[in-house]
Design an enzyme around this catalytic site. Sequence first.
Site, mmCIF file in Angstrom:
data_model
loop_
_atom_site.group_PDB
_atom_site.id
_atom_site.type_symbol
_atom_site.label_atom_id
_atom_site.label_comp_id
_atom_site.label_asym_id
_atom_site.label_seq_id
_atom_site.Cartn_x
_atom_site.Cartn_y
_atom_site.Cartn_z
ATOM 1 N N CYS A 116 0.797 -1.237 0.102
ATOM 2 C CA CYS A 116 0.043 -0.108 -0.030
ATOM 3 C C CYS A 116 0.786 1.373 -0.089
ATOM 4 C CB CYS A 116 -0.954 -0.009 0.910
ATOM 5 S SG CYS A 116 -2.108 -1.411 1.213
ATOM 6 N N HIS A 256 -3.904 6.861 2.267
ATOM 7 C CA HIS A 256 -4.192 5.498 1.755
ATOM 8 C C HIS A 256 -5.469 5.134 2.495
ATOM 9 C CE1 HIS A 256 -3.892 1.408 0.639
ATOM 10 N NE2 HIS A 256 -3.854 0.960 2.013
ATOM 11 N N ASN A 286 -10.155 -0.718 -0.770
ATOM 12 C CA ASN A 286 -8.717 -0.569 -0.665
ATOM 13 C C ASN A 286 -8.219 -1.160 -2.006
ATOM 14 O OD1 ASN A 286 -6.023 -0.824 -0.212
ATOM 15 N ND2 ASN A 286 -6.204 -1.885 1.745
HETATM 16 O O1 UT7 Z 1 -4.060 -1.586 3.441
HETATM 17 C C1 UT7 Z 1 -3.063 -2.335 3.898
HETATM 18 C C2 UT7 Z 1 -3.138 -2.397 5.213
HETATM 19 N N1 UT7 Z 1 -4.272 -3.115 5.974
HETATM 20 C C3 UT7 Z 1 -4.758 -2.424 6.809
HETATM 21 O O2 UT7 Z 1 -4.700 -1.370 7.279
HETATM 22 C C4 UT7 Z 1 -6.136 -3.108 7.548
HETATM 23 C C5 UT7 Z 1 -6.188 -3.029 8.936
HETATM 24 N N2 UT7 Z 1 -7.151 -3.742 9.614
HETATM 25 C C6 UT7 Z 1 -8.460 -3.256 9.626
HETATM 26 O O3 UT7 Z 1 -8.903 -2.409 8.753
HETATM 27 C C7 UT7 Z 1 -9.363 -3.936 10.438
HETATM 28 O O4 UT7 Z 1 -8.725 -4.873 11.371
HETATM 29 C C8 UT7 Z 1 -10.304 -5.154 9.663
HETATM 30 C C9 UT7 Z 1 -11.432 -4.216 8.657
HETATM 31 C C10 UT7 Z 1 -9.654 -5.881 8.718
HETATM 32 C C11 UT7 Z 1 -11.338 -5.885 10.604
HETATM 33 O O5 UT7 Z 1 -11.933 -4.930 11.515
HETATM 34 P P1 UT7 Z 1 -11.646 -5.202 13.006
HETATM 35 O O6 UT7 Z 1 -12.408 -4.168 13.839
HETATM 36 O O7 UT7 Z 1 -10.138 -5.331 13.568
HETATM 37 O O8 UT7 Z 1 -12.528 -6.584 13.237
HETATM 38 P P2 UT7 Z 1 -11.864 -7.846 13.936
HETATM 39 O O9 UT7 Z 1 -10.968 -8.664 12.970
HETATM 40 O O10 UT7 Z 1 -11.363 -7.419 15.445
HETATM 41 O O11 UT7 Z 1 -13.128 -8.667 14.073
HETATM 42 C C12 UT7 Z 1 -14.125 -8.374 15.112
HETATM 43 C C13 UT7 Z 1 -15.340 -9.524 14.575
HETATM 44 C C14 UT7 Z 1 -14.912 -10.769 14.639
HETATM 45 O O12 UT7 Z 1 -15.901 -11.493 15.321
HETATM 46 P P3 UT7 Z 1 -15.890 -12.183 16.863
HETATM 47 O O13 UT7 Z 1 -14.570 -12.872 16.945
HETATM 48 O O14 UT7 Z 1 -15.868 -10.860 17.636
HETATM 49 O O15 UT7 Z 1 -17.048 -12.836 17.175
HETATM 50 C C15 UT7 Z 1 -14.825 -11.147 13.257
HETATM 51 O O16 UT7 Z 1 -15.128 -12.731 13.077
HETATM 52 O O17 UT7 Z 1 -15.993 -9.371 13.373
HETATM 53 C C16 UT7 Z 1 -15.937 -10.668 12.748
HETATM 54 N N3 UT7 Z 1 -15.947 -10.174 11.361
HETATM 55 C C17 UT7 Z 1 -16.854 -9.995 10.414
HETATM 56 N N4 UT7 Z 1 -18.130 -9.964 10.695
HETATM 57 C C18 UT7 Z 1 -18.816 -9.584 9.620
HETATM 58 C C19 UT7 Z 1 -14.729 -10.309 10.585
HETATM 59 N N5 UT7 Z 1 -14.789 -9.937 9.282
HETATM 60 C C20 UT7 Z 1 -16.115 -9.713 9.237
HETATM 61 C C21 UT7 Z 1 -17.135 -9.509 8.198
HETATM 62 N N6 UT7 Z 1 -18.544 -9.438 8.322
HETATM 63 N N7 UT7 Z 1 -16.901 -9.172 7.007
#
Ligand code: UT7
Length: 332
Positions: A116, A256, A286
């Site tokens: 990125c 970004h 993204n």
């Molecule tokens: O550009 C390259 C660099 N990349 C980034 O900058 C990405 C950085 N990371 C992020 O933007 C975020 O971490 C994500 C958008 C990828 C994920 O968001 P989050 O708030 O960190 O969610 P999480 O991974 O902590 O997941 C929270 C919950 C989990 O469920 P439980 O364990 O709390 O029951 C996940 O399984 O949300 C669940 N989950 C979803 N639910 C519905 C994960 N993906 C999804 C989804 N739909 N698509």
Amino acid sequence: MEKIYAGITAVGGYLPEYRLTNKILETMVDTNDEWIKTRTGIDERRILKGEGLASSDMGVEAVKELLGKRGIQPEEIDCVICATVTPDMIFPATANIISYKAGMKNAFGFDVSAACSGFLYSLTLGTTMIESGRYKKVIVVGVDKMSAIVDYTDRTTCVIFGDGAGAVLLEPNDEGVGVLDSILKSDGSGKDFLHMKAGGSAKPASHETVDAKEHYIYQEGQSVFKFAVKGMADVSYELMQKNNLTADDISWLVPHQANLRIIDATANRMSLPKEKVMINIQKYGNTTAATIPLCLWEWEKQLHKGENIILAAFGGGFTWGATWVKWAYDSK
Ligand code: UT7
């Protein structure tokens, strides 16, 4: 001798037609519109459809638009730098394929792999080439066909990424406008959190790697998020401090587009109001190396000569950085 500055003198962009909406994703994986919107800020993303179509096909469209806007011929280009993590092939470089397809017969080209942050790394390289006095016209392309490496059964990654391309032309000037400073960083220990497991020399492609779905993006979202929030905000602030820039001096932040929450954290750290922040993540998701040039492309008509713009990125590697640009032209 007068200092030579590298000005951005034209911008081009390309987005595929097909819109993959949150509603459509709801039918593909266990997700929902509300989760995606509140956690990422994304409504839809563009996907390049069509047998055999690759990153170069999007890059070449962005380049052609840029050449047309600037009113120059492809043969005039000295060098093409292509930032991408989804090259057409592992080799040769996508920059060469773009040059060939666009008729840039006198250009040499190479790819930059910095995820990125690839566009910022490449822009800095292109800038030093212009500043050296040796090259007069350098094109920097940021392009990614993320749909080629996204597992559409993995809800944690498939909702985030999209396809697209953006390109800028760098040319010399002595007016003090252009890419003025960059702080670029990397930390290879970040590879554990965001990578593609197979297909490289460490783990060449095999039946086993395909069966294990190791040719897709692997991301530990929460860990990357923590590093990204800190990395992108800190480096942007550091660049402001280094150059004695206050929030009032800055007309635009071009972040970004990985996650709206990361963008907000960066803008807050810089004390910039929302009106000064380019945000189009809701429409395109993204697009990795393409997010920053696509913002410049979309906002081009609102940019004025002499305005201070800060570009900021964080991505796989880890790689991150911020770049200070004084915009070089008023668009017609
Ligand atoms: O550009 C390259 C660099 N990349 C980034 O900058 C990405 C950085 N990371 C992020 O933007 C975020 O971490 C994500 C958008 C990828 C994920 O968001 P989050 O708030 O960190 O969610 P999480 O991974 O902590 O997941 C929270 C919950 C989990 O469920 P439980 O364990 O709390 O029951 C996940 O399984 O949300 C669940 N989950 C979803 N639910 C519905 C994960 N993906 C999804 C989804 N739909 N698509």
